[in-house]
Design a protein around this motif. Structure first.
Motif, short mmCIF file in Angstrom:
data_model
loop_
_atom_site.label_atom_id
_atom_site.label_comp_id
_atom_site.label_asym_id
_atom_site.label_seq_id
_atom_site.Cartn_x
_atom_site.Cartn_y
_atom_site.Cartn_z
N ASN A 94 -11.28 -5.93 2.20
CA ASN A 94 -11.50 -6.96 1.18
C ASN A 94 -10.66 -6.68 -0.07
OD1 ASN A 94 -13.33 -8.22 2.87
ND2 ASN A 94 -15.11 -7.23 1.93
N PHE A 95 -10.48 -5.41 -0.39
CA PHE A 95 -9.65 -5.09 -1.55
C PHE A 95 -8.17 -5.42 -1.28
CE2 PHE A 95 -6.98 -1.89 -3.74
CZ PHE A 95 -7.21 -2.31 -5.05
N GLU A 96 -7.74 -5.20 -0.04
CA GLU A 96 -6.35 -5.47 0.29
C GLU A 96 -6.03 -6.96 0.22
OE1 GLU A 96 -5.81 -3.76 4.09
OE2 GLU A 96 -5.77 -1.67 3.38
N VAL A 97 -7.03 -7.80 0.59
CA VAL A 97 -6.78 -9.24 0.54
C VAL A 97 -7.17 -9.82 -0.81
CG1 VAL A 97 -7.08 -9.46 3.03
CG2 VAL A 97 -9.06 -9.76 1.52
N GLU A 154 -18.24 1.79 8.47
CA GLU A 154 -17.91 0.38 8.64
C GLU A 154 -17.88 -0.35 7.29
OE1 GLU A 154 -20.64 -1.32 11.35
OE2 GLU A 154 -19.99 -0.10 13.06
N GLN A 155 -18.83 -0.02 6.43
CA GLN A 155 -18.84 -0.66 5.12
C GLN A 155 -17.64 -0.24 4.29
OE1 GLN A 155 -21.16 -2.87 4.75
NE2 GLN A 155 -20.55 -3.54 2.69
N ILE A 201 -22.51 -2.12 -3.39
CA ILE A 201 -23.52 -1.09 -3.64
C ILE A 201 -24.89 -1.54 -3.18
CG2 ILE A 201 -24.02 -1.90 -5.99
CD1 ILE A 201 -23.84 1.76 -4.72
N ASP A 202 -25.16 -2.85 -3.20
CA ASP A 202 -26.44 -3.34 -2.70
C ASP A 202 -26.58 -3.07 -1.21
OD1 ASP A 202 -27.10 -4.29 -5.22
OD2 ASP A 202 -26.17 -6.24 -4.85
N VAL A 203 -25.50 -3.27 -0.46
CA VAL A 203 -25.54 -3.00 0.98
C VAL A 203 -25.72 -1.50 1.24
CG1 VAL A 203 -24.30 -3.22 3.15
CG2 VAL A 203 -24.14 -5.03 1.43
N LEU A 204 -25.00 -0.67 0.48
CA LEU A 204 -25.10 0.78 0.66
C LEU A 204 -26.51 1.28 0.33
CD1 LEU A 204 -21.70 1.87 -0.91
CD2 LEU A 204 -22.27 1.73 1.51
N ASN A 205 -27.10 0.76 -0.71
CA ASN A 205 -28.47 1.16 -1.07
C ASN A 205 -29.46 0.73 0.00
OD1 ASN A 205 -27.62 2.37 -3.45
ND2 ASN A 205 -27.97 0.53 -4.68
N SER A 206 -29.25 -0.45 0.55
CA SER A 206 -30.15 -0.92 1.62
C SER A 206 -30.02 -0.05 2.85
CB SER A 206 -29.83 -2.38 1.95
OG SER A 206 -30.06 -3.22 0.84
N ARG A 256 -26.40 -7.76 3.68
CA ARG A 256 -25.11 -7.93 4.35
C ARG A 256 -24.66 -9.38 4.32
NH1 ARG A 256 -26.01 -4.07 9.70
NH2 ARG A 256 -25.29 -2.10 8.75
N LEU A 257 -25.59 -10.29 4.59
CA LEU A 257 -25.25 -11.70 4.53
C LEU A 257 -24.89 -12.11 3.12
CD1 LEU A 257 -25.02 -14.44 5.94
CD2 LEU A 257 -27.48 -14.75 5.56
N GLY A 258 -25.64 -11.60 2.15
CA GLY A 258 -25.32 -11.90 0.77
C GLY A 258 -23.98 -11.35 0.34
N TYR A 259 -23.60 -10.19 0.88
CA TYR A 259 -22.28 -9.62 0.57
C TYR A 259 -21.16 -10.46 1.16
CZ TYR A 259 -18.45 -6.22 0.51
OH TYR A 259 -17.25 -5.60 0.33
N GLN A 260 -21.42 -11.02 2.34
CA GLN A 260 -20.41 -11.85 2.98
C GLN A 260 -20.18 -13.16 2.23
OE1 GLN A 260 -21.68 -12.32 7.02
NE2 GLN A 260 -21.40 -10.13 7.53
#
Length: 527
Positions: free
Chosen positions: A174-177, A166-167, A395-400, A384-388
């Motif tokens: 996000n890269f496409e937009v 999902e990530q 990478i912070d979300v993946l590490n978490s 996740r909220l911080g990424y949004q």
């Protein structure tokens, strides 16, 4: 360019995940597989056969103090040639004999010492069998929880794979937009590939652990029952290390075996000393001799019936110093047995203390990991909220995510280690029996109780429950609520604008050019 891999929506991942870890409706409990292993495990069957052989060997020592009765019979033909001044004659005759003879030891110190050794050897065999029983309990439990741990690991890796997938899909969108860089997609892709490798390793490990359990219990396709939800681990009782050590001194089979070994060595000394002592036996016999053609001295038919009774006394006088050296040997072996007993006591005490401390530490680790699981889940939600909102990167979300699933794996393994630790502690102090499996079996999802889901953090619904709630919300029509019950829509929180940091104008003074010194005056040399 990054390699695009199609990803599935979250509902599809949840469906595949639930189907992949679905277990049969009926699973075997720990006690069921243990009973199966008692009748199948080759190591345990060999231990039982060795016990029966040792008991039979020990019973042989009783023969030295019991009477010995024998029946004997014979038939012979004798040819005589007689030379005399009157002439040479020859004749033959047959001799038939049969008899029953018995010998009863009256005083044989060595035989009585051997008899007492036989009784100790039977007790030693029982202690060895007890050790084999305890070892079987631990081996079955270890293999049982190894399979459960491997199942949890595979389930957690698959759940992590779905979350990373999902990530990865989010990073690509996000890269496409244009709201993220290609670095986020590549980091997510690298983490996704790593999780796939972990999934393959987890699947292989689960198959290996299942094969080991099937070989131990003799059941093809064994299916251990998972822990019940909520997880309730048995407490350590008594909660005192000294009590466990004191119990080991009295009942541990290794200590009993070593103590009996000292008794056997002492009796061996008595056997050696008996080489200087006399022996006394009672003998009783009844023999019949029939001579149909007479004997060498008689010509007529004769029959002799003889009944005998008496005692036989034997006193050794000199045996070439063999008895003295045998006594020295047995005294040294007795001292060796005493040293072995002391070493066994120390080893058992150390193992009991280590097992107790390990169990207490394991119970503390379970509580700490339960708190760490909740904290890791909160940290993942915050990332996740911080990424949004743009204050965290991918990478912070993946590490978490990695930290959360690693914590879940450690928690599941720690719970199994605590259950095994209870059994290992009782094995260490020698009190482990098959009845000790009942408290451990009580922590399993038997009797229709729900099984624990290691992929779900406490306080959050499982993925299957979330999917059912989403389907119900999609199928049910929207309900009309009164204006008084409708919550007013709140405007989205505005992100405060950070004012620019004032930068002073950079106007340094012009550099000063240094002035060259005047050249030196060179005077001509004096004449």
């Amino acid at each position: 360019m990054p390699v695009f891999r199609p990803t599935l929506p979250r509902a599809a991942f949840a469906t595949l995940f639930a189907a992949s870890i679905a277990l049969p409706a009926h699973g075997q409990s720990l006690i069921e597989l243990y009973e199966s292993a008692r009748n199948y495990d080759a190591t345990y069957q060999a231990a039982r056969a060795q016990f029966e052989a040792s008991v039979a060997r020990a019973a042989q020592a009783r023969a030295g103090i019991l009477p010995a009765v024998g029946l004997s019979s014979g038939l012979s033909r004798t040819e005589l040639g007689i030379d005399s001044p009157l002439g040479n004659t020859s004749r033959g005759y047959n001799t038939q004999n049969i008899g029953v003879n018995a010998t009863q030891p009256i005083y044989r110190p060595a035989s009585w010492a051997t008899y007492e050794q036989g009784k100790r050897q039977a007790e030693i065999a029982q202690a060895v069998l007890t050790t084999a029983d305890q070892d079987l309990v631990v081996r079955v439990s270890q293999a049982y929880f190894d399979v459960l741990a491997a199942q949890d690991t595979l389930a957690l890796v698959r759940a992590q794979k779905a979350a990373v997938g999902e990530q990865l899909a989010s990073a690509k969108r996000n890269f496409e937009v244009g709201t993220s860089t290609i670095t986020d997609s590549r980091e997510a892709q690298a983490r996704y590939d790593l999780v796939i490798a972990q999934e393959l390793a987890a699947e292989n490990d689960l198959q290996v652990k299942k094969i080991a359990l099937d070989q131990l219990v003799g059941v093809t396709g064994s299916n251990p029952t998972a822990l019940a939800a909520p997880v309730v681990l048995p407490e350590v009782a008594p909660a005192d290390m000294g009590s466990w050590v004191a119990q080991a001194e009295d009942v541990h089979p290794a200590i009993r075996q070593a103590r009996l070994g000292v008794d056997v060595a002492a009796l061996e000394v008595e056997k050696a000393e008996a080489g200087h002592k006399p022996t006394l036996d009672a003998q009783l016999g009844y023999n019949v001799t029939n001579n149909p053609q007479g004997t060498s001295t008689t010509l007529g038919k004769s029959r002799i019936n003889a009944a005998t009774v008496g005692v036989v006394f034997n006193l050794p006088l000199f045996a070439g110093y063999a008895t003295e050296n045998r006594i020295r040997e047995t005294l040294a072996l007795e001292e060796q047995a005493r040293s072995t007993l002391e070493s066994t006591r120390r080893s058992v005490t150390q193992a009991t203390r280590a097992a107790y401390l390990g169990l207490v530490s394991g119970a503390g680790q379970v509580r700490a990991l339960e708190a760490a699981e909740a904290s890791s889940q909160s940290a993942l939600d915050a990332n996740r909220l911080g990424y949004q909102v743009g204050v965290r990167i991918n990478i912070d979300v993946l590490n978490s995510q990695s930290q959360l699933f690693q914590t879940k794996r450690d928690l599941a393994l720690s719970r199994y280690n605590v259950l095994l630790g209870n059994l290992r502690l009782r094995q260490a102090n020698g009190t482990l029996t098959a009845e000790d499996l009942r408290p451990v079996n009580g922590a399993l999802a038997t009797g229709g109780r729900p099984a624990v889901d290691s992929t779900v953090t406490p306080g959050q619904p499982s993925q299957q429950r979330q999917q059912q709630q989403q389907q119900q919300q999609q199928q049910s029509p929207p309900q009309q609520r009164s204006p008084a019950l409708v919550e007013p829509q709140r405007p989205p929180a505005a992100i405060p604008v950070v004012p620019p940091v004032p930068v002073p104008q950079f106007s340094p003074p012009p550099p000063a050019v240094p002035t060259a010194p005047p050249p030196p005056v060179i005077l001509p040399p004096g004449r």
